[in-house]
Motif scaffolding. Sequence first.
Motif, PDB file in Angstrom:
ATOM      1  N   GLU A  40       0.846  -1.190   0.000  1.00 35.14           N
ATOM      2  CA  GLU A  40       0.000   0.000   0.000  1.00 35.14           C
ATOM      3  C   GLU A  40       0.878   1.235   0.000  1.00 35.14           C
ATOM      4  N   GLU A  41       0.255   2.386  -0.063  1.00 31.17           N
ATOM      5  CA  GLU A  41       1.009   3.634  -0.053  1.00 31.17           C
ATOM      6  C   GLU A  41       0.425   4.565   0.993  1.00 31.17           C
ATOM      7  N   ALA A  42       1.270   5.415   1.518  1.00 36.91           N
ATOM      8  CA  ALA A  42       0.841   6.347   2.556  1.00 36.91           C
ATOM      9  C   ALA A  42       1.645   7.636   2.418  1.00 36.91           C
ATOM     10  N   PRO A  43       1.063   8.764   2.851  1.00 37.69           N
ATOM     11  CA  PRO A  43       1.782  10.040   2.757  1.00 37.69           C
ATOM     12  C   PRO A  43       2.975  10.074   3.701  1.00 37.69           C
ATOM     13  N   PRO A  98      -6.998   0.748   5.962  1.00 45.11           N
ATOM     14  CA  PRO A  98      -6.733   0.939   4.532  1.00 45.11           C
ATOM     15  C   PRO A  98      -7.664   2.008   3.956  1.00 45.11           C
ATOM     16  N   ALA A  99      -7.200   2.651   2.909  1.00 42.02           N
ATOM     17  CA  ALA A  99      -7.995   3.707   2.281  1.00 42.02           C
ATOM     18  C   ALA A  99      -9.093   3.119   1.406  1.00 42.02           C
ATOM     19  N   ASP A 138     -17.187   6.115   8.287  1.00 45.80           N
ATOM     20  CA  ASP A 138     -16.396   7.018   9.124  1.00 45.80           C
ATOM     21  C   ASP A 138     -15.148   6.337   9.666  1.00 45.80           C
ATOM     22  N   ARG A 139     -14.921   5.124   9.218  1.00 45.34           N
ATOM     23  CA  ARG A 139     -13.679   4.416   9.568  1.00 45.34           C
ATOM     24  C   ARG A 139     -12.730   4.579   8.382  1.00 45.34           C
ATOM     25  N   VAL A 140     -11.865   5.593   8.465  1.00 45.94           N
ATOM     26  CA  VAL A 140     -11.116   6.022   7.280  1.00 45.94           C
ATOM     27  C   VAL A 140      -9.624   6.098   7.581  1.00 45.94           C
TER      28      VAL A 140
END
Length: 685
Positions: A524-527, A584-585, A616-618
Motif C-alpha cells: 500500500e502507499e501512505a503520505p 486501509p484507504a 467514518d472508519r477512514v
Amino acid sequence: MSRRVLLSAASLLVAAFVAPLAYAAEAPAAPADAVPDAGAGPDAVDRVVVTAAPYAVSLDTVTSSVNVVTRDQLDVAPAAGIGDMLNGLPGLRSTFYGPGASRPVIRGLSGPRVMVLQNGVGQVDASALSPDHAVASDPGEASRIEVLRGPSTLAYGGSGIGGVVNMIDERVPSTPAANGFEGRLSASASSVDDGYAYSTAIKAGKGPFVFAADLSSRRTDDYAVPVAPVSARLAARDGLTVDPDKTVKNTDVEVDAYGAGVSYVHDRGFFGVSVKRTDTTYGVPYEQILAPIDPNAEGPVSIHLQQTRYDLRGEQELDNPWFEKIRVSIGHADYEHAEVSVEDGEVGTRFLSNGTEGRVELVHREHDGHQGAIGFQALDRHFEAIGDEAFVPSTDIKEYGIFTLQRLDRGTWGVDAGLRFDTRSLKTPDQKRDFDNVSASLGVFLKPSDQLFYALTLSRNGRAPTEFELFANGPHPGTGGFEVGDNTLDNETVTSLEATVRWKGDRLRAEGHLWAAKYGNFIEEAPTGAVEDDLPVYQYFQTKADFHGAEFEAGYDAWRGVTQSIRLETTFDWVHGETDAGVPARIPPWSLGGSVVWNIPRVETTLEVRRVAEQDRVAAFELPTDGYTVVNLKATFKPIENSPLRLFIDGRNLTNEEIREHASFLKDIAPSPGRSVRAGVAWKF
C-alpha cells in the motif's frame, strides 16, 4: 458499529445454514428447469460458469462466490463503464472517476489486485495503473460478464488476488448462427446527462464458416447532481468557496467500439480470429471552486484512448484417453492514451501499452465424477509513459504460468483443488526484478439434498508487485499525489478461507458467503509528509493486513398466479480491512438492498431500494462519507406477445440523493449522477 454489522451478517448466514436443514426433509426437489436463480427471475435456468474452470461447473455447485450478467440484462442496463455496470452486485463497488473511467472494487480491493479480462485473457491496457484510466473494453460489447471472487480466481494468477471480471463476447463465433443469421440491437437515451447509447451485433453462416460483427457507441454530456459537486466536508477542511453549479463539469464521454471476426466451425470445435477497434474520449472531473484559485494549476483535462486488438480463439475435441478437448485463447493489443488540455488541445502525458497474452487449456476426460484441466498462460507486454507526468519508466513485462484445477463430485460430497506456479519479470532501462509465486487452493463441498449446498475453501495466493509499485517516481494527478515506488518490494501473499451456503427451493433461492483473508507483505502507499511539485508525497511500502466480510443474496417467489407473480429479492455485503499501518484507504461501507419484481403478461416492473451506510472508519488522509438511500424503478414491456422485442423505461435515483462512492478518489469533488430517466429498446433477431 462494525461489531453490529458482523453480528447481522453472521445472523443472516446462520439463518441461511440452519433454516434450510429444517425444511430440507419435507420439501420436494424442484426440477432444475423450474428453479429461479437468485435475482434472475422465475424463468431462469441453471447456468454454467466458464471462467471459474476450463471444465463445466454450474452456478449451483461453484465452491466460492460467482455472479453472471447475461446479455438480456446488459441490453436493459444503463450504459456505463465496467465498474459502474457491476456496482451493487454483492461485494462489488466502483472506482468511479466520472462516467468515463471506472473499474470494479471487489471485497475492498481494486487496481492491480482485480483482473479485467476479455475472453479469459488480459486487456493489455493501462487501466490498472491509475483510476482515471478507462478499461479498453466496453460492457456493451459483451455477450455475458462473469465475476469471480475468492479462491476461484486461482487459474488467472496473482493479478486476480482480489477478484476477476471476464467480459465474454462472440466476436470469434463458437457456434453457427441460428437459421443462418441472428443478431441483437439495443438503444437507449438518458436525461441526467443528455446521453444516448446503442449496441448491435450480428452472426451469419450455418458453417463451416461463420462471420460476426459488432458495434457499440455511447455519448453523454456533463451530468447533473443534486448538490454542488465539491463536498461540504472538503470545503470546510480546506477553506474552499465552492461553485454552486449543480453540474459536474468536464464529464462528457464519447465511446466507439467496433469489430469483426470469422471462424471455422465444425461438429468437434471451432477456430477463428477477430479484430476490434476502440476509440474513446472522456473528460476528467476537477475541483469546481471559486476561491482560492491557484494561478499555476493546469486546466481541465480530457483523455483520448485508442486500442486495436486482435484475438485468436479455438477449441477442439481430442481422440485421447486422457484429454477431452484443447482450448486456446490469444490476444494481442496496441494501446495508447493521451491526456489532452481542454483549453488549448496540447497533449500532455501519453501512455503506451502493447503486448500479447495467451492461454492454452487441456481439459481432462470426465471419469466417475472426476473433472480436471491443466493450463499454460504467458504474457509479453511493453509499457511506456511519455511526458511531464510520466511517473513510471518504460518497462518490459514477461509472465509465465502453469496451473491445474481438479474436481471430484461424488453426488452428496466433493473436493475442489487447484495449484499454480507463476514467474514474472519486470525490466526497465536501469534495473530488473524477477518474482516467482506458488498458489494453491483446496475446497470441500456437501450436498445433503438437491436443494442444499455447503462449501469450505482454503487458499493461498501470491502476487508480484507491479511496475508502478516498484518503479514509480513522479507526480500522479490521477491519485492527487507524488508517488514513489520501492524497488525492493517482495511478493504479496494472502491466505484466505471462505464458507459458502446455497439453498435452491421451489420458491426460495439464497446464497451466503463468509470470508477472511490474511495478507503478508501487503502493498500500500501512505503520505510521508513531504511535498513535491505541490503534491503530497506517497510512498509504497509493505505491511501485514487482514480483511474479512460477508455477502448474501436471495430471491423469493412471494406469489404465483395464473398469469402474474411477485418476487422479492435482497442483497447484503460488508467488508472490514485492517493493516499494521492503520485503516486501509477507500474501504466501502456495508450495503443492503431490496427489490420487488412484479410480472404480468408482457410487463415486468421492478422497484429497488438500496441503503449504503456512512463510512467514518477512514485512513488518516481521507475524509468520511455520508450514507445514502437510492430508489430505482424500471419497467420492461413486450409490445408483441412471444416476441424478442422489448421496450423499457428506467428511473434511477428517484429521490435525487447525494451519492458519494467512498471507493472513489473523486468522492469529494464528483458525486454520482442525480435523478435520471432512461428509456430504450432491445431486440433479438
